[in-house]
Design an enzyme around this catalytic site. Sequence first.
Site, PDB file in Angstrom:
ATOM      1  N   ARG A   1       0.939  -0.819  -0.382  1.00  0.00           N
ATOM      2  CA  ARG A   1      -0.391  -0.100  -0.191  1.00  0.00           C
ATOM      3  C   ARG A   1       1.054   1.454   0.507  1.00  0.00           C
ATOM      4  NH1 ARG A   1      -5.598   1.795   0.748  1.00  0.00           N
ATOM      5  NH2 ARG A   1      -6.541  -0.580   0.480  1.00  0.00           N
TER       6      ARG A   1
ATOM      7  N   GLU B   1     -10.170   5.872   6.492  1.00  0.00           N
ATOM      8  CA  GLU B   1      -8.770   5.657   6.715  1.00  0.00           C
ATOM      9  C   GLU B   1      -8.098   6.874   6.013  1.00  0.00           C
ATOM     10  OE1 GLU B   1      -7.908   1.348   5.265  1.00  0.00           O
ATOM     11  OE2 GLU B   1      -6.874   1.927   6.380  1.00  0.00           O
TER      12      GLU B   1
HETATM   13  N1  MTE Z   1     -12.623   5.464  14.060  1.00  0.00           N
HETATM   14  C1  MTE Z   1     -13.494   4.448  15.613  1.00  0.00           C
HETATM   15  N2  MTE Z   1     -13.923   5.953  15.686  1.00  0.00           N
HETATM   16  N3  MTE Z   1     -12.140   4.208  15.863  1.00  0.00           N
HETATM   17  C2  MTE Z   1     -11.332   3.036  15.223  1.00  0.00           C
HETATM   18  O1  MTE Z   1     -11.100   1.957  15.527  1.00  0.00           O
HETATM   19  N4  MTE Z   1     -10.490   2.531  12.821  1.00  0.00           N
HETATM   20  C3  MTE Z   1     -10.077   2.714  11.504  1.00  0.00           C
HETATM   21  C4  MTE Z   1     -11.224   3.411  10.869  1.00  0.00           C
HETATM   22  N5  MTE Z   1     -11.761   4.644  11.806  1.00  0.00           N
HETATM   23  C5  MTE Z   1     -11.310   3.092  13.981  1.00  0.00           C
HETATM   24  C6  MTE Z   1     -12.457   4.345  13.724  1.00  0.00           C
HETATM   25  C7  MTE Z   1      -9.680   2.470  10.117  1.00  0.00           C
HETATM   26  S1  MTE Z   1      -7.907   2.236  10.654  1.00  0.00           S
HETATM   27  C8  MTE Z   1     -10.324   1.559   9.545  1.00  0.00           C
HETATM   28  S2  MTE Z   1      -9.170   0.210   8.500  1.00  0.00           S
HETATM   29  C9  MTE Z   1     -12.008   1.596   9.331  1.00  0.00           C
HETATM   30  O2  MTE Z   1     -11.390   2.697  10.503  1.00  0.00           O
HETATM   31  C10 MTE Z   1     -12.781   0.616   9.509  1.00  0.00           C
HETATM   32  O3  MTE Z   1     -14.152   0.863   9.573  1.00  0.00           O
HETATM   33  P1  MTE Z   1     -14.806   0.914   8.596  1.00  0.00           P
HETATM   34  O4  MTE Z   1     -14.184   0.333   7.355  1.00  0.00           O
HETATM   35  O5  MTE Z   1     -16.450   0.540   8.752  1.00  0.00           O
HETATM   36  O6  MTE Z   1     -14.882   2.157   8.399  1.00  0.00           O
HETATM   37  N1  LUZ Z   2      -4.973  -5.221   2.615  1.00  0.00           N
HETATM   38  C1  LUZ Z   2      -5.599  -3.632   2.920  1.00  0.00           C
HETATM   39  C2  LUZ Z   2      -4.261  -5.575   3.063  1.00  0.00           C
HETATM   40  O1  LUZ Z   2      -5.377  -2.867   1.697  1.00  0.00           O
HETATM   41  N2  LUZ Z   2      -5.580  -3.123   3.817  1.00  0.00           N
HETATM   42  C3  LUZ Z   2      -5.771  -3.607   5.217  1.00  0.00           C
HETATM   43  O2  LUZ Z   2      -5.811  -3.868   6.100  1.00  0.00           O
HETATM   44  C4  LUZ Z   2      -5.193  -5.771   4.867  1.00  0.00           C
HETATM   45  N3  LUZ Z   2      -4.824  -6.663   5.823  1.00  0.00           N
HETATM   46  C5  LUZ Z   2      -4.803  -7.379   5.443  1.00  0.00           C
HETATM   47  C6  LUZ Z   2      -4.210  -7.773   4.214  1.00  0.00           C
HETATM   48  N4  LUZ Z   2      -4.124  -6.395   3.422  1.00  0.00           N
HETATM   49 MO1  MOS Z   3      -7.884   0.004   9.714  1.00  0.00          MO
HETATM   50  S1  MOS Z   3      -5.739  -0.417   9.589  1.00  0.00           S
HETATM   51  O1  MOS Z   3      -7.859  -0.628   7.821  1.00  0.00           O
HETATM   52  O2  MOS Z   3      -7.937  -1.752  10.652  1.00  0.00           O
END
Ligand code: MTE
Ligand code: LUZ
Ligand code: MOS
Length: 774
Positions: free
Chosen positions: A315, A726
């Site tokens: 990524r 993200e």
């Molecule tokens: N928001 C909150 N409040 N708490 C969390 O742990 N994790 C983040 C984001 N927002 C997170 C958050 C991460 S790393 C990801 S990948 C996404 O939420 C995952 O949830 P979603 O795919 O439903 O957005």
């Molecule tokens: N790839 C990605 C991944 O783009 N996001 C992820 O969180 C992930 N996790 C595991 C393996 N590939």
């Molecule tokens: Mo989020 S880093 O893809 O859990």
Amino acid sequence: MSTTVIGTSRPHESAQLHVTGRAPYIDDLPEVAGTLHGALGLSPVAHGRLVALDLDRVRAMPGVVAVLSAADIPGVNDCGPIVHDDPILAEGTVNWRGQPMFLVVARTRGEARRAAALAAQVATIEPLQAVLDPLEAHRLQQYVVPPMHLQRGDAAAAIAAAPHRLEGRFSLGGQEQFYLEGQIAYALPQENDGLLVHSSTQHPTEMQHVVAHALGLAAHQVQVQCRRMGGGFGGKESQSALFAACAALAAHRLQCPVKLRPDRDDDFLITGRRHGFEFRYTVGHDEAGRLLGAEVEMVSNAGASADLSAPVMTRALCHFDNAYWLPAVDLRGYCARTNTQSNTAFRGFGGPQGALAVEVILDEVARRLGLDALAVRRANFYGTEDRNITPYGQTVEDNILAPLVDELAARGRHDARRAEIAAFNATSPVLKKGLALTPVKFGISFNVAHFNQAGALVHVYTDGSVLVNHGGTEMGQGLNTKVAQVVAHELGLPLERVRVSATDTHKVANTSATAASTGTDLNGKAAQDAARQIRDRLAAFVAARWQVAPEAVQFAGGQVTAGTQALAFTELVAQAYAARIQLWSDGFYATPGLHWDRERLQGKPFFYFAYGAALSEVIVDTLTGEWRLLRADVLHDVGASLNPALDIGQVEGAFVQGMGWLTTEELRWQPMDGSRAAGLLLTHAPSTYKIPTANDIPLEPGALDVRLFGHRNPADSIHRSKAVGEPPLLLPFSVFLAIRDAVSAAGGHRVDPPLRAPATGEAILDALAAVQRG
Ligand code: MTE
Ligand code: LUZ
Ligand code: MOS
């Protein structure tokens, strides 16, 4: 059909419970009588041969019921998510200071911890050479996975032919997830060799697999549940496994419920975090600052094992382009094996690291040319036809960055404020202001194609109330609220009629991690599929009675109608039940059109891109290195928002979290200097590791101004929304580069500030010293 549930701001499904302290997290679940408590005995050295463990001394401690080590694991001693190089409990060697060597199970948590604290005294370890520095590991060619290479065109030739050439290095630190609820697992033996594991995890299915493999059980014997996490941020994608496996091991062996909740310091010492990166680059550019060729070497600090380092690096490589069309690139990624905690997923998953590198490079190019940094960025933007293909071969189809950035620059008076800041700096010798506007383009989908699938289960009960279960996990991001909105919309019900229940491997099987921001995209579509099947059955049933076409039947406002005929949803459901119509359904979704060549790093890894931009202004005290964010304006693309309140919350949270990463959150390990602390992560508690607080947002009300860019997703995503979790973590690049701009001002913009990230007070003072030396 009513569309009022979709696209409206609704509070988080647990908001009331969160703010009143009534939302149960795992440690709040009532403890079953006879519950025992675990604590882990941690390696006191960074690298060594584990010769012996005198566990009888630990067993003799008050309250101790059992002490288990690698030899007690009946199945596979591994919790690595991809590469099987991650022992649950150390075996043969210890590879970082803090690695769990044994598990103490005692009557109380305090007794377990006191016994586990004997670790340093009971372990016989022959020290081995430890490497903490990723560049040192790179020199030794010590990697957790083979090096990666992403190439387009002939970068070396393009650089050689370019009018200007720039070489440099950039050092970027890691970041602790600092979820408020730490890692925790509570395992309860069930009849006939079954196990129920409550795990604070983003990946219940993976926890099920790890536990089953470790104990030599079949997957159907292991049930993993997670109602909610107090934050995950990627830190509970793979690394919840060690805790789930240890709690399960003890529970299975002792046939007693066992809870394992490490305290914050141990959580820091055991688990990994965002990868720090070291960049080395050579670029060629023209007079307008357009990048013509780029050679970049990225070295990530993978830590002691592979964990998710390979996809994180993928990524990073696939986000070095960020918003920019790069005709010729040669990008090399090295995941350096060091004797630190094994680094893992963290919001953005390598994307922020890769994209920040190009932003720093463009900032430097602009300064060298004496051009406005935003003008240089715009000159490099992806465009149409011959300027819209990423280095990894995906076409950038809905490039909305130019209008988005124009709108933000106008709203934030970018050009006028540049001039105002220059005037301020001209008369202010000590306090210097800085400004930066940075764009974001972030690819949505797991870069491992087959993870892009999801399942759901929707039950309509005979009173017309609805229960939803899906494969995603709730970590505060609002996934359950959005999925409930989707189901309520399909069935034409008020949101209150829909309840989402805990994620459970016994309900929806073979789920992916809730990660890569895809939670709503995948599980929302799966739940929609389930709800549609129920709606279609109900429509067919009532259409036959009413002598209308099924397509004429509408579900809205709790009513089912066709022309002038109408029936309450609850009434229809009761009648359908009596007519033996199935009132529940499963649903499934797989993202279409993805393909990826993992060797060549080419293909279409992303379903679509999410975009955004931020404009930040800071003030820096050049005597102390202190700084403040004065104002930040954000414009972020979430497609057609499912729930603007939740989306703005995600953008604000990610902005502040990313700002912490780039400014105050510094990780330090004691060097291998022969001291008692050698190899120890020194910043392993909030006393030494500084995350942002409410005080770090701009003081003036409204000065953190987040708005959504209203633009439907051209890709067929759930209700044309876009993932939001993200991408906004990249917005505070603007804060880091604004600090860089202020530091640069202190040297009259003659010298490029060698500012490392995080830009702590010390880093700012170091950079100031360099620019003032000239
Ligand atoms: N928001 C909150 N409040 N708490 C969390 O742990 N994790 C983040 C984001 N927002 C997170 C958050 C991460 S790393 C990801 S990948 C996404 O939420 C995952 O949830 P979603 O795919 O439903 O957005
Ligand atoms: N790839 C990605 C991944 O783009 N996001 C992820 O969180 C992930 N996790 C595991 C393996 N590939
Ligand atoms: Mo989020 S880093 O893809 O859990």
